[in-house]
Design a protein around this motif. Structure first.
Motif, PDB file in Angstrom:
ATOM      1  N   GLN A 186       0.841  -1.212   0.000  1.00 39.71           N
ATOM      2  CA  GLN A 186       0.000   0.000   0.000  1.00 39.71           C
ATOM      3  C   GLN A 186       0.875   1.261   0.000  1.00 39.71           C
ATOM      4  N   GLU A 187       1.900   1.256   0.859  1.00 44.07           N
ATOM      5  CA  GLU A 187       2.778   2.426   0.961  1.00 44.07           C
ATOM      6  C   GLU A 187       3.507   2.645  -0.368  1.00 44.07           C
ATOM      7  N   PHE A 188       3.982   1.529  -0.970  1.00 43.80           N
ATOM      8  CA  PHE A 188       4.694   1.650  -2.237  1.00 43.80           C
ATOM      9  C   PHE A 188       3.774   2.271  -3.300  1.00 43.80           C
ATOM     10  N   ASN A 219       1.820   9.175  -5.747  1.00 47.15           N
ATOM     11  CA  ASN A 219       1.863  10.561  -5.255  1.00 47.15           C
ATOM     12  C   ASN A 219       3.198  11.240  -5.510  1.00 47.15           C
ATOM     13  N   HIS A 220       4.304  10.519  -5.265  1.00 50.89           N
ATOM     14  CA  HIS A 220       5.616  11.157  -5.461  1.00 50.89           C
ATOM     15  C   HIS A 220       6.156  10.898  -6.859  1.00 50.89           C
ATOM     16  N   GLY A 221       5.985   9.659  -7.327  1.00 55.60           N
ATOM     17  CA  GLY A 221       6.622   9.288  -8.590  1.00 55.60           C
ATOM     18  C   GLY A 221       5.762   9.583  -9.813  1.00 55.60           C
ATOM     19  N   CYS A 261      12.325   0.782  -7.407  1.00 56.50           N
ATOM     20  CA  CYS A 261      12.083  -0.638  -7.155  1.00 56.50           C
ATOM     21  C   CYS A 261      12.353  -0.930  -5.677  1.00 56.50           C
ATOM     22  N   TYR A 262      11.402  -1.571  -5.002  1.00 52.67           N
ATOM     23  CA  TYR A 262      11.650  -2.060  -3.640  1.00 52.67           C
ATOM     24  C   TYR A 262      11.707  -3.585  -3.773  1.00 52.67           C
ATOM     25  N   LYS A 263      12.799  -4.176  -3.258  1.00 50.74           N
ATOM     26  CA  LYS A 263      12.895  -5.644  -3.274  1.00 50.74           C
ATOM     27  C   LYS A 263      12.844  -6.129  -1.836  1.00 50.74           C
ATOM     28  N   ASN A 265       1.123   4.119  -2.889  1.00 45.29           N
ATOM     29  CA  ASN A 265       0.901   5.543  -2.590  1.00 45.29           C
ATOM     30  C   ASN A 265       2.097   6.386  -2.996  1.00 45.29           C
ATOM     31  N   ASN A 266       3.298   5.910  -2.658  1.00 48.23           N
ATOM     32  CA  ASN A 266       4.497   6.676  -3.002  1.00 48.23           C
ATOM     33  C   ASN A 266       4.690   6.750  -4.515  1.00 48.23           C
ATOM     34  N   ALA A 267       4.497   5.599  -5.193  1.00 48.88           N
ATOM     35  CA  ALA A 267       4.730   5.554  -6.643  1.00 48.88           C
ATOM     36  C   ALA A 267       3.800   6.547  -7.340  1.00 48.88           C
ATOM     37  N   LYS A 283      13.496  10.645   5.236  1.00 52.95           N
ATOM     38  CA  LYS A 283      12.710  11.857   5.490  1.00 52.95           C
ATOM     39  C   LYS A 283      11.265  11.607   5.905  1.00 52.95           C
ATOM     40  N   GLY A 284      10.656  10.533   5.378  1.00 55.41           N
ATOM     41  CA  GLY A 284       9.234  10.344   5.690  1.00 55.41           C
ATOM     42  C   GLY A 284       9.011   9.192   6.646  1.00 55.41           C
ATOM     43  N   MET A 285       7.810   9.119   7.182  1.00 57.99           N
ATOM     44  CA  MET A 285       7.450   8.020   8.083  1.00 57.99           C
ATOM     45  C   MET A 285       7.200   6.738   7.293  1.00 57.99           C
ATOM     46  N   GLY A 286       6.719   6.912   6.027  1.00 59.24           N
ATOM     47  CA  GLY A 286       6.293   5.760   5.240  1.00 59.24           C
ATOM     48  C   GLY A 286       7.384   4.714   5.108  1.00 59.24           C
ATOM     49  N   LEU A 287       8.554   5.153   4.611  1.00 64.17           N
ATOM     50  CA  LEU A 287       9.630   4.186   4.394  1.00 64.17           C
ATOM     51  C   LEU A 287      10.194   3.667   5.716  1.00 64.17           C
ATOM     52  N   GLN A 288      10.136   4.512   6.768  1.00 61.08           N
ATOM     53  CA  GLN A 288      10.578   4.032   8.093  1.00 61.08           C
ATOM     54  C   GLN A 288       9.702   2.867   8.535  1.00 61.08           C
ATOM     55  N   GLY A 325      11.321   8.514  -9.844  1.00 60.89           N
ATOM     56  CA  GLY A 325      12.504   8.093  -9.082  1.00 60.89           C
ATOM     57  C   GLY A 325      12.912   9.150  -8.072  1.00 60.89           C
ATOM     58  N   PHE A 326      13.834   8.807  -7.193  1.00 65.19           N
ATOM     59  CA  PHE A 326      14.272   9.790  -6.186  1.00 65.19           C
ATOM     60  C   PHE A 326      15.682   9.476  -5.729  1.00 65.19           C
ATOM     61  N   GLU A 327      16.278  10.412  -4.976  1.00 68.27           N
ATOM     62  CA  GLU A 327      17.655  10.205  -4.513  1.00 68.27           C
ATOM     63  C   GLU A 327      17.621   9.516  -3.161  1.00 68.27           C
ATOM     64  N   LEU A 330       7.766  -2.441  -8.466  1.00 67.31           N
ATOM     65  CA  LEU A 330       8.470  -1.651  -9.477  1.00 67.31           C
ATOM     66  C   LEU A 330       7.535  -0.590 -10.027  1.00 67.31           C
ATOM     67  N   ASP A 331       8.028   0.662 -10.141  1.00 65.71           N
ATOM     68  CA  ASP A 331       7.185   1.657 -10.821  1.00 65.71           C
ATOM     69  C   ASP A 331       7.982   2.344 -11.924  1.00 65.71           C
ATOM     70  N   ASN A 332       7.271   3.004 -12.834  1.00 67.34           N
ATOM     71  CA  ASN A 332       7.968   3.694 -13.923  1.00 67.34           C
ATOM     72  C   ASN A 332       7.925   5.205 -13.699  1.00 67.34           C
TER      73      ASN A 332
HETATM   74  N1  ADP Z   1       8.117   5.167  -5.538  1.00 69.75           N
HETATM   75  C1  ADP Z   1       8.613   6.381  -5.328  1.00 69.75           C
HETATM   76  N2  ADP Z   1       8.761   7.270  -6.344  1.00 69.75           N
HETATM   77  C2  ADP Z   1       9.276   8.495  -6.131  1.00 69.75           C
HETATM   78  N3  ADP Z   1       9.685   8.960  -4.939  1.00 69.75           N
HETATM   79  C3  ADP Z   1       9.575   8.125  -3.873  1.00 69.75           C
HETATM   80  C4  ADP Z   1       9.053   6.803  -3.996  1.00 69.75           C
HETATM   81  N4  ADP Z   1       9.088   6.210  -2.790  1.00 69.75           N
HETATM   82  C5  ADP Z   1       9.610   7.115  -1.948  1.00 69.75           C
HETATM   83  N5  ADP Z   1       9.905   8.278  -2.579  1.00 69.75           N
HETATM   84  C6  ADP Z   1      10.582   9.462  -1.989  1.00 69.75           C
HETATM   85  O1  ADP Z   1      10.992   9.149  -0.667  1.00 69.75           O
HETATM   86  C7  ADP Z   1      10.436  10.065   0.255  1.00 69.75           C
HETATM   87  C8  ADP Z   1      10.103   9.326   1.541  1.00 69.75           C
HETATM   88  O2  ADP Z   1       8.982   8.479   1.367  1.00 69.75           O
HETATM   89  P1  ADP Z   1       8.081   8.125   2.607  1.00 69.75           P
HETATM   90  O3  ADP Z   1       8.993   7.646   3.691  1.00 69.75           O
HETATM   91  O4  ADP Z   1       7.000   7.198   2.177  1.00 69.75           O
HETATM   92  O5  ADP Z   1       7.503   9.503   3.104  1.00 69.75           O
HETATM   93  P2  ADP Z   1       6.260  10.377   2.591  1.00 69.75           P
HETATM   94  O6  ADP Z   1       5.490   9.535   1.588  1.00 69.75           O
HETATM   95  O7  ADP Z   1       5.497  10.631   3.838  1.00 69.75           O
HETATM   96  O8  ADP Z   1       6.871  11.600   1.990  1.00 69.75           O
HETATM   97  C9  ADP Z   1       9.247  10.652  -0.432  1.00 69.75           C
HETATM   98  O9  ADP Z   1       8.952  11.939   0.049  1.00 69.75           O
HETATM   99  C10 ADP Z   1       9.711  10.682  -1.886  1.00 69.75           C
HETATM  100  O10 ADP Z   1      10.515  11.806  -2.110  1.00 69.75           O
END
Ligand code: ADP
Ligand code: MG
Length: 380
Positions: free
Chosen positions: A298-300, A306-308, A371-373, A302-304, A342-347, A334-336, A329-331
């Motif tokens: 779910q988090e992946f 909203n952010h990607g 890509c998250y493996k 959302n991130n793919a 920085k976010g709670m999601g990946l933590q 991407g991010f550094e 995997l998403d297309n």
């Molecule tokens: N699939 C993704 N595509 C693009 N950026 C991502 C992706 N997953 C994570 N990120 C980047 O990593 C950061 C941290 O993600 P996350 O810990 O979930 O925090 P949040 O979603 O609350 O910002 C995001 O703000 C984003 O910049």
């Protein structure tokens, strides 16, 4: 032979077996033989202090519970203490001469990095890694590294590794307790919503429909019908909330079905193409793992999105060598890697995976997607 020469002989042979307690008496003559005797006495003192330091080091070396290795500058083990041999189940001869990279290779450049750090910053500790026993069992360890002496050239390296299995298990238990409490609360909320609120709202909807049906006033009918439509939306919203809180499918039909349902259900469905693959039959696994992987996915998603801003998301499951593997995997953009903390999601993703002693690799390149493996060992 001069008695004094005999005594010199005797002392030297005592030195050779580690006895430094007796001195050669210096005669009143103070001649060359006495000069040699006094030199030999000094040598005895020196050897005694070296032997004491060596014994002191050896006693510490062999009595500490941490694993201790002495490495040459090329990373070859030249000595290892009792704990190292016992914990890794090696005998002396098969451990000495091995490369440390054969025991610790996470990352594969472990030894080179370590020497680089030592040269740059002095004593260095790599917080956590895995060390492998003779039977290839992985032991989580905290590693400390330093030079053994202050020599500049060919200085041996002292590497200590302490087993942190217990610490990790305790941490995992705490994380699990927190996650389980959260999930139980979500499940309770979903059940309450479903069993009481949605039922009651449906009953109200029925009363409104009946009143509208019986009513003769067209105006009232319109108002009641509008109320009914609004109520239908509320009920739908609540069903979605229940689903997000705890999808019933997850427990009834398993992870893959629940993920498929989420992707079909998901508000992103129209904008994003989801590909869900399962290469082989997955074994049964615990409901904790099901929930955790479901939340991670779910988090992946959302991130793919909203952010990607990804237009395609691929989710693959497969089971190999007792490890459940999930590749996401998403297309998207991407991010550094520095964004990771920085976010709670990946933590939360990390904690959930860690609590099952799992592995998580996040690979992302700007413009090339993410890509998250995930690998979760299953104790079958
Ligand atoms: N699939 C993704 N595509 C693009 N950026 C991502 C992706 N997953 C994570 N990120 C980047 O990593 C950061 C941290 O993600 P996350 O810990 O979930 O925090 P949040 O979603 O609350 O910002 C995001 O703000 C984003 O910049
Ligand atoms: Mg997020």
């Amino acid at each position: 032979m001069d008695n004094r020469l005999k005594e010199i002989n005797l002392r030297l042979s005592e030195y050779s077996i580690g006895n430094f307690d007796n001195n050669i008496k210096i005669s009143p003559k103070l001649d060359e033989v006495d000069a040699i005797s006094s030199g030999i006495n000094m040598l005895g003192e020196e050897l005694k202090s070296i032997t004491i330091s060596r014994d002191y080091f050896n006693n510490i070396f062999n009595s500490v519970s941490d694993m201790v290795f002495i490495l040459n500058p090329r990373g070859i083990i030249t000595d290892a203490n009792k704990s190292a041999k016992e914990q890794l189940r090696y005998d002396h001869d098969s451990l000495i001469g091995k490369k440390i990279n054969e025991l610790i290779n996470d990352p594969p450049s472990f030894f080179t990095n370590m020497v680089g750090q030592l040269k740059k910053n002095g004593p260095y500790t790599k917080s956590e890694s895995m060390i492998y026993s003779r039977k290839k069992e992985a032991i989580p360890v905290k590693i400390g590294v330093s030079y053994l002496t202050n020599e500049k050239k060919d200085n041996p390296i002292l590497l200590t590794a302490s087993d942190i299995t217990f610490q990790i298990n305790t941490e995992n238990l705490i994380i699990r307790a927190i996650i389980d409490t959260q999930e139980k609360e979500r499940q309770r909320l979903a059940k309450d919503f479903h069993d009481s609120l949605i039922q009651q709202l449906s009953a109200i909807k029925f009363y409104i429909s009946s009143t509208s049906y019986l009513s003769r006033s067209q105006k009232l009918k319109t108002i009641l019908n509008n109320s009914n439509e609004a109520l239908s939306e509320v009920i739908n919203e609540m069903r979605n909330t229940c689903f997000n809180l705890m999808p019933k499918t997850l427990h009834e039909f398993g992870l893959v079905k629940a993920v498929r349902e989420f992707c079909n259900h998901s508000i992103y469905h129209r904008k994003t193409n989801f590909i869900i693959e399962q290469s082989n039959k997955l074994p049964e696994f615990s409901s904790e793992i099901k929930i955790d992987l479901y939340r991670v996915i779910q988090e992946f998603i959302n991130n793919a999105i909203n952010h990607g801003e990804a237009s395609e998301i691929k989710i693959s499951f497969y089971f190999n060598k007792k490890i459940l593997k999930v590749k996401l995997l998403d297309n998207g953009k991407g991010f550094e890697s520095k964004q990771i903390g920085k976010g709670m999601g990946l933590q939360n993703v990390k904690s959930r995976v860690k609590s099952h002693n799992g592995t998580l690799d996040i690979i992302s390149n700007i413009g090339k997607g993410t890509c998250y493996k995930i690998g979760i060992p299953l104790n079958l």
